[in-house]
Design an enzyme around this catalytic site. Structure first.
Site, PDB file in Angstrom:
ATOM      1  N   THR A 147       5.699  11.579   8.703  1.00  0.00           N
ATOM      2  CA  THR A 147       5.043  10.366   9.187  1.00  0.00           C
ATOM      3  C   THR A 147       5.490  10.006  10.606  1.00  0.00           C
ATOM      4  O   THR A 147       6.594  10.390  11.033  1.00  0.00           O
ATOM      5  CB  THR A 147       5.400   9.203   8.227  1.00  0.00           C
ATOM      6  N   ASP A 148       4.673   9.229  11.298  1.00  0.00           N
ATOM      7  CA  ASP A 148       5.073   8.724  12.618  1.00  0.00           C
ATOM      8  C   ASP A 148       6.173   7.659  12.501  1.00  0.00           C
ATOM      9  O   ASP A 148       6.808   7.308  13.495  1.00  0.00           O
ATOM     10  CB  ASP A 148       3.863   8.166  13.389  1.00  0.00           C
ATOM     11  N   GLU A 149       6.380   7.137  11.273  1.00  0.00           N
ATOM     12  CA  GLU A 149       7.339   6.035  11.114  1.00  0.00           C
ATOM     13  C   GLU A 149       8.770   6.473  11.410  1.00  0.00           C
ATOM     14  O   GLU A 149       9.635   5.638  11.653  1.00  0.00           O
ATOM     15  CB  GLU A 149       7.227   5.427   9.712  1.00  0.00           C
ATOM     16  N   TYR A 181      12.214   3.823   3.798  1.00  0.00           N
ATOM     17  CA  TYR A 181      11.199   4.879   3.671  1.00  0.00           C
ATOM     18  C   TYR A 181      11.269   5.821   4.876  1.00  0.00           C
ATOM     19  O   TYR A 181      11.394   7.046   4.722  1.00  0.00           O
ATOM     20  CB  TYR A 181       9.794   4.265   3.558  1.00  0.00           C
ATOM     21  N   LYS A 229      12.365   9.825   5.044  1.00  0.00           N
ATOM     22  CA  LYS A 229      11.480  10.881   5.553  1.00  0.00           C
ATOM     23  C   LYS A 229      12.155  11.597   6.729  1.00  0.00           C
ATOM     24  O   LYS A 229      12.074  12.818   6.853  1.00  0.00           O
ATOM     25  CB  LYS A 229      10.130  10.296   6.007  1.00  0.00           C
TER      26      LYS A 229
HETATM   27  P1  NAD Z   1       1.257   8.755  -2.309  1.00  0.00           P
HETATM   28  O1  NAD Z   1       2.346   7.781  -2.572  1.00  0.00           O
HETATM   29  O2  NAD Z   1      -0.167   8.315  -2.455  1.00  0.00           O
HETATM   30  O3  NAD Z   1       1.438  10.034  -3.241  1.00  0.00           O
HETATM   31  C1  NAD Z   1       2.680  10.639  -3.458  1.00  0.00           C
HETATM   32  C2  NAD Z   1       2.518  11.658  -4.564  1.00  0.00           C
HETATM   33  O4  NAD Z   1       3.791  12.296  -4.750  1.00  0.00           O
HETATM   34  C3  NAD Z   1       2.133  11.061  -5.917  1.00  0.00           C
HETATM   35  O5  NAD Z   1       1.146  11.848  -6.529  1.00  0.00           O
HETATM   36  C4  NAD Z   1       3.427  11.106  -6.725  1.00  0.00           C
HETATM   37  O6  NAD Z   1       3.213  11.242  -8.114  1.00  0.00           O
HETATM   38  C5  NAD Z   1       4.099  12.346  -6.142  1.00  0.00           C
HETATM   39  N1  NAD Z   1       5.557  12.313  -6.291  1.00  0.00           N
HETATM   40  C6  NAD Z   1       6.411  11.300  -5.991  1.00  0.00           C
HETATM   41  N2  NAD Z   1       7.668  11.654  -6.282  1.00  0.00           N
HETATM   42  C7  NAD Z   1       7.625  12.924  -6.772  1.00  0.00           C
HETATM   43  C8  NAD Z   1       8.606  13.840  -7.228  1.00  0.00           C
HETATM   44  N3  NAD Z   1       9.906  13.519  -7.254  1.00  0.00           N
HETATM   45  N4  NAD Z   1       8.207  15.052  -7.633  1.00  0.00           N
HETATM   46  C9  NAD Z   1       6.894  15.401  -7.623  1.00  0.00           C
HETATM   47  N5  NAD Z   1       5.916  14.568  -7.216  1.00  0.00           N
HETATM   48  C10 NAD Z   1       6.287  13.342  -6.786  1.00  0.00           C
HETATM   49  O7  NAD Z   1       1.530   9.302  -0.839  1.00  0.00           O
HETATM   50  P2  NAD Z   1       0.480   9.711   0.293  1.00  0.00           P
HETATM   51  O8  NAD Z   1       0.046   8.494   1.004  1.00  0.00           O
HETATM   52  O9  NAD Z   1      -0.526  10.640  -0.287  1.00  0.00           O
HETATM   53  O10 NAD Z   1       1.432  10.523   1.279  1.00  0.00           O
HETATM   54  C11 NAD Z   1       1.612  11.925   1.143  1.00  0.00           C
HETATM   55  C12 NAD Z   1       2.592  12.393   2.189  1.00  0.00           C
HETATM   56  O11 NAD Z   1       2.099  12.087   3.490  1.00  0.00           O
HETATM   57  C13 NAD Z   1       3.953  11.701   2.084  1.00  0.00           C
HETATM   58  O12 NAD Z   1       4.945  12.659   2.332  1.00  0.00           O
HETATM   59  C14 NAD Z   1       3.924  10.651   3.187  1.00  0.00           C
HETATM   60  O13 NAD Z   1       5.228  10.416   3.672  1.00  0.00           O
HETATM   61  C15 NAD Z   1       3.058  11.336   4.221  1.00  0.00           C
HETATM   62  N6  NAD Z   1       2.282  10.438   5.094  1.00  0.00           N
HETATM   63  C16 NAD Z   1       1.496   9.460   4.548  1.00  0.00           C
HETATM   64  C17 NAD Z   1       0.745   8.653   5.386  1.00  0.00           C
HETATM   65  C18 NAD Z   1      -0.163   7.574   4.842  1.00  0.00           C
HETATM   66  O14 NAD Z   1      -0.713   6.782   5.629  1.00  0.00           O
HETATM   67  N7  NAD Z   1      -0.393   7.504   3.556  1.00  0.00           N
HETATM   68  C19 NAD Z   1       0.804   8.836   6.779  1.00  0.00           C
HETATM   69  C20 NAD Z   1       1.620   9.843   7.284  1.00  0.00           C
HETATM   70  C21 NAD Z   1       2.350  10.651   6.430  1.00  0.00           C
HETATM   71  P1  TYD Z   2       0.967  -0.281   4.937  1.00  0.00           P
HETATM   72  O1  TYD Z   2      -0.419   0.015   4.484  1.00  0.00           O
HETATM   73  O2  TYD Z   2       1.987  -0.667   3.915  1.00  0.00           O
HETATM   74  O3  TYD Z   2       1.442   0.966   5.791  1.00  0.00           O
HETATM   75  P2  TYD Z   2       2.766   1.127   6.747  1.00  0.00           P
HETATM   76  O4  TYD Z   2       3.721   0.054   6.447  1.00  0.00           O
HETATM   77  O5  TYD Z   2       3.263   2.456   6.294  1.00  0.00           O
HETATM   78  O6  TYD Z   2       2.246   1.103   8.141  1.00  0.00           O
HETATM   79  O7  TYD Z   2       0.896  -1.449   5.995  1.00  0.00           O
HETATM   80  C1  TYD Z   2       0.099  -1.344   7.177  1.00  0.00           C
HETATM   81  C2  TYD Z   2       0.350  -2.583   8.001  1.00  0.00           C
HETATM   82  O8  TYD Z   2      -0.197  -3.718   7.307  1.00  0.00           O
HETATM   83  C3  TYD Z   2       1.820  -2.900   8.193  1.00  0.00           C
HETATM   84  O9  TYD Z   2       1.991  -3.471   9.494  1.00  0.00           O
HETATM   85  C4  TYD Z   2       2.110  -3.953   7.142  1.00  0.00           C
HETATM   86  C5  TYD Z   2       0.808  -4.689   7.026  1.00  0.00           C
HETATM   87  N1  TYD Z   2       0.466  -5.250   5.702  1.00  0.00           N
HETATM   88  C6  TYD Z   2       0.060  -6.579   5.581  1.00  0.00           C
HETATM   89  O10 TYD Z   2       0.004  -7.343   6.572  1.00  0.00           O
HETATM   90  N2  TYD Z   2      -0.272  -7.041   4.339  1.00  0.00           N
HETATM   91  C7  TYD Z   2      -0.210  -6.253   3.234  1.00  0.00           C
HETATM   92  O11 TYD Z   2      -0.503  -6.728   2.123  1.00  0.00           O
HETATM   93  C8  TYD Z   2       0.212  -4.881   3.367  1.00  0.00           C
HETATM   94  C9  TYD Z   2       0.296  -3.981   2.168  1.00  0.00           C
HETATM   95  C10 TYD Z   2       0.517  -4.432   4.634  1.00  0.00           C
END
Ligand code: NAD
Ligand code: TYD
Length: 351
Positions: free
Chosen positions: A133-135, A159, A163
């Protein structure tokens, strides 16, 4: 040939599997523990596809991961599995340490053991992708340049820190043992199948349920939103052409404030599914800010654009319409989630 992915029942993983099967003949093994964020219903339509195999396993269980990698002999491992929600990491960080650090360690150890036993042909085509992630880069000020691959890791939430630790381990296994690892750092994704605790699906869900839409702090925080299919395509490019040992930033060139996102969603819902005697923005409620809340994320994707010829294809205005329509059409999927211990968490978080 086979690829093995982890976390395929989550948001990005399930979109990746759908996209993979629509474009490839190769088998895909999905290793997922099915935590609260994993949803087997997201994969119902392909559950009988002969190219798809599901294994319910915790990635932090090293001996099971060894067995799976040896059983399927994948040509690639893509790690999507993670605890992914910042708010949960603030309340209960332990699971983040287990999955995002120990889980990555276990995948790297098992892959190393397997990789060293491959013949040189297979070694040359093997790759591990650590999806990150960019975070990990921390927070940008409004006037600062977007994150490049050269930015220092400065994670602010448990988090992001977990990561970052996983990424450091992945990098070290490449440098020390020659394991063929690429790391991808992507901005915020949106699209179908996202668990309704993240900003966009939570806003849609709460609006349709006539519940308050919580905005943390002043709502002026900025994220760089990318449609999930564009992220999946970027990962496929890294798999096919990415240089081993390299990191690729992936972003949407699409910086928007949280309050603007919520207003866009409310206006679209006013059109598609109007409330009886009010507008959806009447549900917006400013609440206490998230501790350590990062002000701005923005990704400079020049490297992946120039080197791997990837660019985002879906404009936000198209992507958000697709997403809202998907949630309207898939209320059964949402109801299934929100009938579990979802309410307990949401009540705890927004107290
Ligand atoms: P998500 O939370 O929707 O899904 C995570 C999945 O991992 C779930 O299916 C869960 O059951 C599985 N999981 C969790 N712990 C596990 C374990 N110990 N063993 C096996 N499976 C396990 O997450 P997402 O949003 O799909 O993100 C996927 C990846 O992309 C993550 O690594 C996240 O850090 C990265 N990412 C997400 C975003 C975003 O905006 N969602 C952006 C950048 C990077
Ligand atoms: P989120 O979807 O949790 O992603 P991330 O924290 O990984 O960027 O949140 C996106 C942005 O929205 C973040 O600045 C937090 C804000 N946010 C709210 O203002 N209200 C909400 O209920 C949630 C879930 C997030």
């Amino acid at each position: 040939m086979t690829i093995l992915i982890t976390g395929g029942a989550g948001f990005i993983g399930s979109n990746f599997i759908h996209r993979w099967l629509s474009k490839n003949e190769e088998k895909i093994v999905n290793v997922d523990l099915l935590t609260y964020a994993g949803n087997i219903n997201s994969l119902k339509d392909i559950s009988n596809d002969k190219r798809y195999i599901f294994e319910k396993v915790d990635i932090a269980e090293k001996s099971k991961i060894y067995k799976l990698i040896n059983k399927y002999e994948p040509r690639a491992v893509i790690n999507f599995a993670a605890e992914s929600h910042v708010d949960r990491s603030i309340h209960s960080p332990e699971a983040f340490i287990r999955t995002n650090i120990n889980g990555v360690f276990s995948l790297l150890e098992a892959s190393k053991d397997y990789f060293f036993r491959l013949n040189s042909n297979k070694k040359n085509s093997f790759k591990i992708i650590q999806v990150s992630t960019d975070e990990v880069y921390g927070s940008l000020k409004e006037e600062e340049d977007k994150f490049t691959e050269q930015n220092q890791y400065l994670p602010n939430s448990p988090y992001a820190a977990s990561k970052a630790a996983g990424d450091h381990l992945a990098r070290s296994y490449c440098k020390t043992y020659g394991l063929p690892v690429c790391i991808t750092n992507c901005s915020n994704n949106y699209g179908p199948y996202q668990f309704p605790e993240k900003l966009i699906p939570l806003t849609i869900h709460n609006a349709l349920e006539n519940k308050q839409i919580p905005i943390y702090g002043d709502g002026r925080q900025i994220r760089d939103w990318l449609f999930v299919d564009d992220h999946c395509d970027a990962i496929c490019e890294v798999l096919a052409k990415g240089t081993v040992g390299e990191t690729y930033n992936i972003g949407g060139d699409n910086e928007i404030t949280n309050i603007d996102i919520v207003n866009i969603i409310c206006a679209k819902l006013d059109e598609l599914s109007p409330m009886k005697d009010n507008k959806y923005d009447s549900l917006i409620s400013y609440v206490k800010d998230r501790p350590g809340h990062d002000r701005r994320y923005a990704i400079n994707s020049t490297k992946i654009k120039n080197e791997l010829n990837w660019k985002p294809h879906i404009k936000f205005i198209e992507g958000i319409d697709i997403t809202i329509q998907w949630y309207l059409d898939n209320q059964a999927w949402v109801k299934n989630i929100t009938s579990g211990d979802y309410k307990e968490w949401i009540d705890l978080n927004y107290k």
